[in-house]
Design a protein around this motif. Structure first.
Motif, PDB file in Angstrom:
ATOM      1  N   UNK A  57       0.618  -1.089  -0.142  1.00  0.00           N
ATOM      2  CA  UNK A  57       0.382  -0.420  -0.097  1.00  0.00           C
ATOM      3  C   UNK A  57       0.899   1.377  -0.140  1.00  0.00           C
ATOM      4  N   UNK A  58       1.678   1.026   1.095  1.00  0.00           N
ATOM      5  CA  UNK A  58       2.756   2.440   0.650  1.00  0.00           C
ATOM      6  C   UNK A  58       2.340   3.623   1.702  1.00  0.00           C
ATOM      7  N   UNK A  59       2.999   4.870   1.659  1.00  0.00           N
ATOM      8  CA  UNK A  59       2.969   5.725   2.694  1.00  0.00           C
ATOM      9  C   UNK A  59       2.272   7.142   2.142  1.00  0.00           C
ATOM     10  N   UNK A  60       1.353   7.751   2.293  1.00  0.00           N
ATOM     11  CA  UNK A  60       1.235   8.899   1.872  1.00  0.00           C
ATOM     12  C   UNK A  60       1.368  10.883   2.784  1.00  0.00           C
ATOM     13  N   UNK A  61       1.572  11.213   2.014  1.00  0.00           N
ATOM     14  CA  UNK A  61       1.928  12.848   2.886  1.00  0.00           C
ATOM     15  C   UNK A  61       1.183  13.032   1.657  1.00  0.00           C
ATOM     16  N   UNK A  62       0.047  14.434   2.227  1.00  0.00           N
ATOM     17  CA  UNK A  62      -0.643  15.793   0.927  1.00  0.00           C
ATOM     18  C   UNK A  62       0.311  16.683   1.867  1.00  0.00           C
ATOM     19  N   UNK A  63       0.652  17.591   1.204  1.00  0.00           N
ATOM     20  CA  UNK A  63       0.560  19.192   1.448  1.00  0.00           C
ATOM     21  C   UNK A  63      -0.141  20.545   0.450  1.00  0.00           C
ATOM     22  N   UNK A 113       0.718  15.169  -3.742  1.00  0.00           N
ATOM     23  CA  UNK A 113       0.354  14.077  -2.688  1.00  0.00           C
ATOM     24  C   UNK A 113       1.516  13.412  -3.005  1.00  0.00           C
ATOM     25  N   UNK A 114       2.666  13.030  -1.897  1.00  0.00           N
ATOM     26  CA  UNK A 114       3.075  12.249  -2.333  1.00  0.00           C
ATOM     27  C   UNK A 114       3.305  10.946  -1.716  1.00  0.00           C
ATOM     28  N   UNK A 115       3.812   9.559  -2.648  1.00  0.00           N
ATOM     29  CA  UNK A 115       3.091   8.202  -1.952  1.00  0.00           C
ATOM     30  C   UNK A 115       5.086   7.989  -2.640  1.00  0.00           C
ATOM     31  N   UNK A 116       4.767   6.779  -1.632  1.00  0.00           N
ATOM     32  CA  UNK A 116       6.808   5.859  -2.294  1.00  0.00           C
ATOM     33  C   UNK A 116       6.084   4.231  -1.208  1.00  0.00           C
ATOM     34  N   UNK A 117       7.000   3.881  -0.911  1.00  0.00           N
ATOM     35  CA  UNK A 117       6.737   2.263  -0.349  1.00  0.00           C
ATOM     36  C   UNK A 117       7.336   2.892   0.874  1.00  0.00           C
TER      37      UNK A 117
END
Length: 101
Positions: free
Chosen positions: A1-7, A54-58
């Motif tokens: 699924x990974x991780x997400x940060x929203x700016x 939206x920044x996403x990654x493992x």
């Protein structure tokens, strides 16, 4: 699924768009800011809200680091609240100058 940060980007004329592996930011400086997206990270713009990155990654650490680097280009300022902030971040506002009698 990974991780997400929203700016969120707040400010008149402040914009961002993704072209290939570069994030182009227009943040009120005399020049556009270009950020090269590192391997293993995907950056997208929210389609409903135009001012959300939206920044996403493992890798959780790398996602947080990239989000912090993007935020550092223009941190939110306490008077008008302009700048780049995390979506759930609260910026304490200060009162500006008051007019003398």
């Amino acid at each position: 699924k990974g991780y997400t940060k929203r700016l969120e980007i707040n400010g008149v004329g402040y914009r961002a768009n993704v072209q290939g592996n570069k994030l182009n930011l227009s943040l009120g400086y005399s020049h556009p800011v270009e950020y090269t997206i590192p391997a293993g990270i995907q950056i997208a713009m929210d389609l409903e809200k135009k001012n959300v990155i939206i920044v996403t990654g493992i890798d959780k650490q790398q996602v947080g680091q990239v989000a912090a680097e993007i935020r550092a280009f223009r941190k939110p300022e306490p008077y008008k609240g302009k700048g780049i902030r995390y979506e759930n971040e609260y910026v304490r506002r200060k009162a500006g100058k008051t007019a003398a009698k």
